[in-house]
Design a protein around this motif. Structure first.
Motif, PDB file in Angstrom:
ATOM      1  N   CYS A   1      -6.612   3.278   3.777  1.00 43.80           N
ATOM      2  CA  CYS A   1      -5.926   4.486   3.305  1.00 43.80           C
ATOM      3  C   CYS A   1      -6.791   5.214   2.275  1.00 43.80           C
ATOM      4  CB  CYS A   1      -4.566   4.147   2.716  1.00 43.80           C
ATOM      5  SG  CYS A   1      -3.377   3.687   3.992  1.00 43.80           S
TER       6      CYS A   1
ATOM      7  N   GLY B   1       0.064   4.067   0.960  1.00 42.56           N
ATOM      8  CA  GLY B   1      -0.221   4.879   2.148  1.00 42.56           C
ATOM      9  C   GLY B   1       0.437   4.342   3.406  1.00 42.56           C
ATOM     10  N   CYS B   2       0.237   3.047   3.714  1.00 43.73           N
ATOM     11  CA  CYS B   2       0.685   2.495   4.998  1.00 43.73           C
ATOM     12  C   CYS B   2       1.695   1.366   4.859  1.00 43.73           C
ATOM     13  CB  CYS B   2      -0.521   2.016   5.805  1.00 43.73           C
ATOM     14  SG  CYS B   2      -1.339   0.600   5.038  1.00 43.73           S
TER      15      CYS B   2
ATOM     16  N   CYS C   1      -4.665   0.221   0.222  1.00 43.92           N
ATOM     17  CA  CYS C   1      -5.602  -0.545   1.048  1.00 43.92           C
ATOM     18  C   CYS C   1      -6.898   0.253   1.240  1.00 43.92           C
ATOM     19  CB  CYS C   1      -4.965  -0.942   2.380  1.00 43.92           C
ATOM     20  SG  CYS C   1      -4.859   0.400   3.565  1.00 43.92           S
TER      21      CYS C   1
ATOM     22  N   CYS D   1       0.834  -1.203   0.000  1.00 49.02           N
ATOM     23  CA  CYS D   1       0.000   0.000   0.000  1.00 49.02           C
ATOM     24  C   CYS D   1       0.872   1.257   0.000  1.00 49.02           C
ATOM     25  CB  CYS D   1      -0.930  -0.016   1.220  1.00 49.02           C
ATOM     26  SG  CYS D   1      -1.873   1.514   1.384  1.00 49.02           S
TER      27      CYS D   1
END
Ligand SMILES: [Zn+2]
Length: 226
Positions: free
Chosen positions: A38, A26-27, A35, A24
């Motif tokens: 996010c 984002g994370c 995901c 992901c």
């Protein structure tokens, strides 16, 4: 042919995923490009109503995760992204329809995707707006929306809108580009036009004009981002 190519392409994507494991953006979560967490926590658009009160957008396009999601949707026809965005758009629509006066007397809406001219559709047969429309419908277990594929068509292969900056120029670039193939399907109906991004709103404005000319009652636009 389309389903066969779709199958081959899906296998290809799985193989690519094995060779280059995704995580992901984002994370960092493994095995997924973006995901659902996010995606759904990305900043919401703060510019709703600034271009047109009847065009609503969920997210702020300036946010990197949203840009990435749109890119994956548009250029990779990313199945997981379209499915997750479909869920978000569906929930957003249900909430907005309950709350906003925008939707008063807006009953039994049809969902119509902004079409591409034929040359721009990819070999899988759907453009990004159609993927989103079908993804919204996947989550519509209460059958509140009716999808109407192929009723709005794009005639001209207009120069890409991204190269034209102001709304007036974008509108004249698109003038007459959309038409309704079967007016009986839209006559006296409320319609939600679906697209990935609204920039100046010119595309939705022109598609709306064609639908109203075809007898539609009320037309609003819903996009993932602005
Ligand atoms: Zn994440």
């Amino acid at each position: 042919m389309i389903s066969y190519m779709h199958y081959v392409y899906t296998i290809f994507e799985i193989l690519i995923g094995l060779v280059f494991p995704r995580c992901c953006v984002g994370c960092g979560k493994d095995g997924i490009s973006i995901c659902p967490n996010c995606l759904s926590r990305s900043p919401l658009s703060t510019r709703n109503g600034t271009i047109d009160k009847d065009i609503i957008s969920v997210f702020d396009y300036r946010h990197p995760i949203i840009r990435e999601a749109i890119w994956l949707l548009k250029y990779r026809r990313h199945r997981e992204i379209s499915h997750n965005l479909g869920r978000i758009l569906y929930d957003y629509l249900i909430e907005e329809m309950a709350e906003r006066t925008l939707f008063s007397h807006f009953t039994d809406p049809l969902l119509i995707a902004i079409p591409s001219a034929k040359a721009r559709r990819n070999f899988r047969g759907f453009n990004q707006a159609e993927l989103l429309m079908r993804a919204i419908k996947e989550h519509d277990t209460e059958n509140r929306f009716t999808i109407v594929p192929s009723v709005l068509t794009k005639k001209k292969n207009t120069p890409p809108q991204a190269k034209i900056k102001n709304k007036q120029a974008r509108l004249s670039n698109l003038r007459g580009a959309f038409s309704v193939s079967d007016t009986a399907k839209v006559e006296n109906r409320n319609i939600i036009l679906i697209d990935d991004v609204a920039t100046t709103g010119a595309t939705i404005t022109e598609a709306k004009r064609a639908l109203l000319a075809g007898g539609a009652k009320r037309v609003i636009g819903l996009t993932v981002a602005h």
